[in-house]
Design a protein around this motif. Structure first.
Motif, PDB file in Angstrom:
ATOM      1  N   GLN A   1       0.851  -1.187   0.000  1.00  0.00           N
ATOM      2  CA  GLN A   1       0.000   0.000   0.000  1.00  0.00           C
ATOM      3  C   GLN A   1       0.883   1.232   0.000  1.00  0.00           C
ATOM      4  O   GLN A   1       1.835   1.327   0.780  1.00  0.00           O
ATOM      5  CB  GLN A   1      -0.912   0.011   1.232  1.00  0.00           C
ATOM      6  CG  GLN A   1      -1.769   1.271   1.351  1.00  0.00           C
ATOM      7  CD  GLN A   1      -2.517   1.342   2.669  1.00  0.00           C
ATOM      8  OE1 GLN A   1      -2.364   0.465   3.507  1.00  0.00           O
ATOM      9  NE2 GLN A   1      -3.299   2.391   2.859  1.00  0.00           N
ATOM     10  N   LYS A   2       0.596   2.169  -0.866  1.00  0.00           N
ATOM     11  CA  LYS A   2       1.312   3.447  -0.824  1.00  0.00           C
ATOM     12  C   LYS A   2       0.323   4.569  -1.062  1.00  0.00           C
ATOM     13  O   LYS A   2      -0.502   4.513  -1.972  1.00  0.00           O
ATOM     14  CB  LYS A   2       2.465   3.480  -1.818  1.00  0.00           C
ATOM     15  CG  LYS A   2       2.130   3.472  -3.284  1.00  0.00           C
ATOM     16  CD  LYS A   2       3.415   3.420  -4.106  1.00  0.00           C
ATOM     17  CE  LYS A   2       3.143   3.466  -5.607  1.00  0.00           C
ATOM     18  NZ  LYS A   2       2.695   4.771  -6.053  1.00  0.00           N
ATOM     19  N   GLU A   3       0.416   5.527  -0.217  1.00  0.00           N
ATOM     20  CA  GLU A   3      -0.505   6.663  -0.281  1.00  0.00           C
ATOM     21  C   GLU A   3       0.295   7.941  -0.084  1.00  0.00           C
ATOM     22  O   GLU A   3       1.114   8.044   0.831  1.00  0.00           O
ATOM     23  CB  GLU A   3      -1.575   6.537   0.808  1.00  0.00           C
ATOM     24  CG  GLU A   3      -2.576   7.680   0.845  1.00  0.00           C
ATOM     25  CD  GLU A   3      -3.611   7.486   1.940  1.00  0.00           C
ATOM     26  OE1 GLU A   3      -4.245   8.482   2.324  1.00  0.00           O
ATOM     27  OE2 GLU A   3      -3.777   6.347   2.396  1.00  0.00           O
TER      28      GLU A   3
ATOM     29  N   ASN B   1      -1.011  13.257   3.409  1.00  0.00           N
ATOM     30  CA  ASN B   1      -1.034  12.066   4.262  1.00  0.00           C
ATOM     31  C   ASN B   1      -0.241  10.949   3.592  1.00  0.00           C
ATOM     32  O   ASN B   1      -0.636  10.448   2.539  1.00  0.00           O
ATOM     33  CB  ASN B   1      -2.473  11.616   4.507  1.00  0.00           C
ATOM     34  CG  ASN B   1      -3.280  12.658   5.261  1.00  0.00           C
ATOM     35  OD1 ASN B   1      -2.797  13.247   6.225  1.00  0.00           O
ATOM     36  ND2 ASN B   1      -4.511  12.901   4.814  1.00  0.00           N
ATOM     37  N   ILE B   2       0.856  10.543   4.223  1.00  0.00           N
ATOM     38  CA  ILE B   2       1.778   9.574   3.624  1.00  0.00           C
ATOM     39  C   ILE B   2       1.699   8.261   4.402  1.00  0.00           C
ATOM     40  O   ILE B   2       1.874   8.244   5.627  1.00  0.00           O
ATOM     41  CB  ILE B   2       3.222  10.111   3.637  1.00  0.00           C
ATOM     42  CG1 ILE B   2       3.284  11.435   2.869  1.00  0.00           C
ATOM     43  CG2 ILE B   2       4.189   9.087   3.054  1.00  0.00           C
ATOM     44  CD1 ILE B   2       4.564  12.185   3.086  1.00  0.00           C
ATOM     45  N   THR B   3       1.462   7.194   3.684  1.00  0.00           N
ATOM     46  CA  THR B   3       1.432   5.860   4.293  1.00  0.00           C
ATOM     47  C   THR B   3       2.133   4.879   3.362  1.00  0.00           C
ATOM     48  O   THR B   3       1.807   4.813   2.171  1.00  0.00           O
ATOM     49  CB  THR B   3      -0.008   5.383   4.542  1.00  0.00           C
ATOM     50  OG1 THR B   3      -0.658   6.297   5.428  1.00  0.00           O
ATOM     51  CG2 THR B   3      -0.015   3.991   5.184  1.00  0.00           C
TER      52      THR B   3
ATOM     53  N   THR C   1       3.051   0.773   3.418  1.00  0.00           N
ATOM     54  CA  THR C   1       2.938  -0.526   4.090  1.00  0.00           C
ATOM     55  C   THR C   1       3.496  -1.599   3.169  1.00  0.00           C
ATOM     56  O   THR C   1       3.162  -1.641   1.990  1.00  0.00           O
ATOM     57  CB  THR C   1       1.477  -0.852   4.429  1.00  0.00           C
ATOM     58  OG1 THR C   1       0.962   0.158   5.292  1.00  0.00           O
ATOM     59  CG2 THR C   1       1.369  -2.204   5.118  1.00  0.00           C
TER      60      THR C   1
ATOM     61  N   THR D   1       5.190  -0.493   8.526  1.00  0.00           N
ATOM     62  CA  THR D   1       4.212   0.531   8.168  1.00  0.00           C
ATOM     63  C   THR D   1       4.822   1.877   8.518  1.00  0.00           C
ATOM     64  O   THR D   1       5.198   2.118   9.675  1.00  0.00           O
ATOM     65  CB  THR D   1       2.886   0.344   8.923  1.00  0.00           C
ATOM     66  OG1 THR D   1       2.302  -0.905   8.546  1.00  0.00           O
ATOM     67  CG2 THR D   1       1.907   1.463   8.586  1.00  0.00           C
TER      68      THR D   1
ATOM     69  N   THR E   1       4.310   6.029   8.350  1.00  0.00           N
ATOM     70  CA  THR E   1       3.353   7.115   8.159  1.00  0.00           C
ATOM     71  C   THR E   1       4.031   8.449   8.427  1.00  0.00           C
ATOM     72  O   THR E   1       4.964   8.532   9.230  1.00  0.00           O
ATOM     73  CB  THR E   1       2.138   6.962   9.092  1.00  0.00           C
ATOM     74  OG1 THR E   1       2.589   6.974  10.453  1.00  0.00           O
ATOM     75  CG2 THR E   1       1.399   5.661   8.825  1.00  0.00           C
TER      76      THR E   1
ATOM     77  N   GLN F   1       3.319  13.103   7.825  1.00  0.00           N
ATOM     78  CA  GLN F   1       2.501  14.223   7.377  1.00  0.00           C
ATOM     79  C   GLN F   1       3.381  15.197   6.607  1.00  0.00           C
ATOM     80  O   GLN F   1       4.502  15.491   7.021  1.00  0.00           O
ATOM     81  CB  GLN F   1       1.852  14.942   8.562  1.00  0.00           C
ATOM     82  CG  GLN F   1       0.792  14.124   9.294  1.00  0.00           C
ATOM     83  CD  GLN F   1      -0.465  13.958   8.463  1.00  0.00           C
ATOM     84  OE1 GLN F   1      -0.884  14.869   7.757  1.00  0.00           O
ATOM     85  NE2 GLN F   1      -1.066  12.769   8.545  1.00  0.00           N
TER      86      GLN F   1
ATOM     87  N   ASN G   1      -3.214   9.193  -3.061  1.00  0.00           N
ATOM     88  CA  ASN G   1      -3.910   7.899  -3.065  1.00  0.00           C
ATOM     89  C   ASN G   1      -3.708   7.140  -4.360  1.00  0.00           C
ATOM     90  O   ASN G   1      -4.639   6.689  -4.999  1.00  0.00           O
ATOM     91  CB  ASN G   1      -5.412   8.083  -2.813  1.00  0.00           C
ATOM     92  CG  ASN G   1      -5.678   8.682  -1.464  1.00  0.00           C
ATOM     93  OD1 ASN G   1      -4.939   8.432  -0.519  1.00  0.00           O
ATOM     94  ND2 ASN G   1      -6.713   9.489  -1.375  1.00  0.00           N
TER      95      ASN G   1
END
Length: 686
Positions: free
Chosen positions: A80-82, A126-128, A130, A153, A155, A157, A170
């Motif tokens: 997952q990358k956001e 917003n950075i994520t 995983t 994970t 995360t 900002q 996203n």
């Protein structure tokens, strides 16, 4: 007891101790994963820094040399990358270089500390991130290579800013950027990969996985779980009968029971830990699959059954038994220890893999941890049997139990008689004798339990039984239960799966007459093979599944079919394998996926078929010649995946890389469906 029987017991004890040596698993490196900058804004390019602290005498391969050379490269997989996009691939920072004679080329690797960087461009506030880092850690000391995955994970900002190129937040899930850390063993054992079922530690965890207390708790729970295995249950009647009437007082009965429990703990802890790294793990299969111990156990159970049924007193075989009785008057430690040893020996075919998982921690000089682990395991294992040993003393203290106690012994005799055939069945399957097929096995059980039902109703009298004018209500209820079980068994004569007994029964492939053979569907266009499987004349899949029994042949077929390769590490004598096939594989949603979405290969680790001498090889792992199908499959499982328990399910892509973490025994159907679906989806992405 005859001299030859004593020698057999001594030999079995030696083999048992040897079997407890399992493959070794070393703790993985400690990873820190963080962004290179703290204050970031949309539009910036920053780095994710992956830093590993590599244990002494070990190294990890980098990812900047020829991927076709041989060793696997370290791999970064983002699930997952956001809020960001990747810029380039994963970069190794200043790795060492050398010419590797094994691979005949230049490789790069890290010793001590390994650092990788992945550049990203921030596209959202917003950075994520995983995913996991997949890598291998190797050592030239023991010649091992161990693949690990480190989940993470991340995360953060970011401040608002300009997004160059209009890239959106996203964004879709990422592609995989490979970084393989070698699955090779550079100087000695090539390709000894290790894939474990460990619980992966998060990056914020401190120290080892829960420390010694947590490890002992897991080992204790494993001991409780071992009590539920089919090999342990038959020992309960033997324990009850052995201690019935031995003690002359309540105090001596309790003392004997505790000596019994202590003997179990001592055998597991001292013997298991002392030889944890002496013999190769392929010996773990000898005791549970070779015809000598299985026929021996079969005869022992028959012997106990006949004694319980009243054919003779269990003390009549004089010699060794009489000496034990004589010593029992002085304390009885020899007889008690012999009973504890019998329990450990017979139950090992089911508890071996559990024991091996605990002994694995003896690697790298660790001593206290495996000792504590084995102590915790055997403590949980010994407590119920200690209570069972005390219970007969309570029976003896009851006022004049009369013929009731003899009836209990007779019932136990019927149970021992039925369970004896499990051992003979294992030898029959491994050596393909064909004397105890599934329908014959079920027929024997139908007769035995039907006779037990008639005995409970008072229609059959055996020696030492008292005359009976009527039967009690509990006895009637037990008779009803027995006949219900017989009725449940009868459809199995014509092919009913009998899922509740799948672990005890021979495989469906050995059934001569199966009117339900089309229950699971025939061969479809998606289930046809384009090559004749090797060894298909004596090896089979359940439920109409079409597959192979040779890894290389199956891998080639998977490439031709464009499907992932499903490896089933199984065994003729594997109880849990049969349960998985009957309870999980038979489910329509599982069976359809196995038939249509994968190329199947079953690798029997206890198959005794001897290959042509031209196909023999000497294992890099233990230096021994592997001449049979089973030995080669067991060696493959150990050296490639550092696991020797069955069942063990591995799904690979066409580059022989894992698609998902391997799966062991788990009768939850949805978990298995998720396992298959995750592998299929990952194969599609690659």
């Amino acid at each position: 007891m005859t001299k030859s029987l004593k020698i057999s017991l001594v030999l079995s004890l030696f083999v048992l101790f040897s079997n407890l040596a399992m493959a070794q698993i070393i703790a993985p490196p400690k990873w820190t994963i963080q962004l290179s900058e703290k204050n970031i804004k949309v539009g910036d390019e920053v780095k994710i820094i992956f830093k590993a602290q590599v244990p002494r005498d070990w190294y990890i391969y980098s990812n900047d040399f020829d991927p076709d050379l041989g060793p696997m490269l370290t791999e970064l997989v983002l699930k997952q990358k956001e809020g960001f996009v990747l810029v380039g691939g994963l970069k190794a920072i200043n790795p060492r270089k050398k010419y590797d004679e094994i691979w005949e080329g230049e490789v790069t690797y890290f010793v001590g500390t390994g650092t990788f960087e992945q550049t990203i461009k921030i596209t959202g506030t917003n950075i994520t991130a995983t995913g996991f880092v997949g890598y291998q850690m190797c050592t030239d000391v023991t010649g091992q290579c161990i693949p690990f995955e480190e989940d993470f994970t991340l995360t953060a900002q970011a401040l608002p800013g300009t997004v160059a190129g209009g890239e959106a937040d996203n964004e879709a899930p990422t592609e995989e950027t490979q970084i393989n850390l070698s699955e090779t063993e550079v100087e000695e054992a090539i390709g000894q990969e290790v894939v474990t079922e460990r619980s992966y530690i998060s990056l914020d965890d401190e120290g080892e996985q829960g420390g010694l207390i947590g490890f002992m708790l897991i080992a204790f729970l494993a001991g409780l779980a071992a009590l539920l295995t089919p090999c342990v249950f038959p020992m309960i009647p033997m324990t009850v009968t052995f201690f019935t009437g031995r003690a002359k007082s309540r105090i001596s009965g309790i003392r004997n029971a505790f000596l019994y429990g202590f003997s179990i703990i001592a055998i597991y802890t001292i013997a298991g830990t002392a030889v944890a790294a002496i013999q190769g793990p392929e010996f773990a299969n000898w005791l549970s699959t070779h015809w000598i111990p299985n026929v021996f156990f079969f005869l022992i159970f028959i012997f106990f059954a006949l004694a319980f049924l009243g054919m003779f007193e269990i003390t009549l075989p004089s010699g060794f038994v009489n000496k034990m009785d004589a010593k029992a008057d002085k304390g009885g430690m020899t007889g008690i220890f012999f009973m504890a040893f019998t329990l450990v020996l017979v139950s090992f075919s089911c508890t071996g893999p559990i024991v091996g998982s605990i002994l694995i921690s003896s690697a790298g000089g660790a001593l206290v941890k495996p000792i504590l682990g084995m102590f915790a395991f055997s403590l949980a294992f010994a407590i119920p049997f200690t209570l069972f040993a005390i219970f007969p003393e309570w029976l003896n203290s009851l006022p004049k139990s009369g013929g009731w106690l003899n009836s209990v012994k007779v019932v136990l005799g019927f149970l021992e008689l039925a369970l004896a055939f499990k051992f003979l069945s294992v030898a029959d399957q491994v050596y393909h004798w064909g004397i105890l097929d599934r329908d014959i096995y079920i027929a024997i059980w139908v007769v035995i339990f039907a006779l037990l039902g008639f005995y409970l109703l008072g229609k059959i009298r055996l020696p030492h039984d008292s005359p009976m004018d009527h039967i009690s209500v509990p006895r009637l209820m037990l008779a009803i239960t027995t006949f219900v079980f017989v009725i449940y068994l009868i459809p199995g004569l014509w092919g009913a799966p009998l899922k509740a007994l799948s672990g005890y029964l021979p495989p469906m492939a050995s059934h001569d007459f199966n009117i339900l053979e089309n229950r699971y569907g025939g061969t479809t266009s998606e289930n046809k093979l384009d090559d004749v499987p090797k060894y298909a004349d004596f090896l089979h899949f359940p439920h109409g599944i079409q597959g192979y029994f040779d890894y290389d042949q199956a891998l080639a077929a998977a490439k031709r079919a464009g499907k992932p390769l499903f490896i089933d590490f199984t065994g003729h004598g594997c109880v849990n394998c049969r349960e998985m096939e009957a309870r999980v594989w038979s489910d329509p949603q599982v069976l359809q996926r196995l038939k249509e979405d994968f190329v199947m290969v079953a690798l029997y680790i206890d198959e005794r078929y001897e290959l042509p001498e031209s196909e023999w090889y000497t294992s890099e792992y233990d230096g021994k010649v592997k001449s049979t199908i089973g030995k080669q499959n067991a060696d493959f499982q150990i050296t490639r995946f550092n696991n020797n328990a069955q069942p063990y399910y591995v799904i690979l892509d066409h580059n022989e890389e894992l698609l998902v973490r391997p799966k062991a025994y788990d009768t939850n159907i949805q978990n298995f469906v998720n396992f298959l679906e995750e592998a299929k989806a990952e194969f599609g992405r690659r």
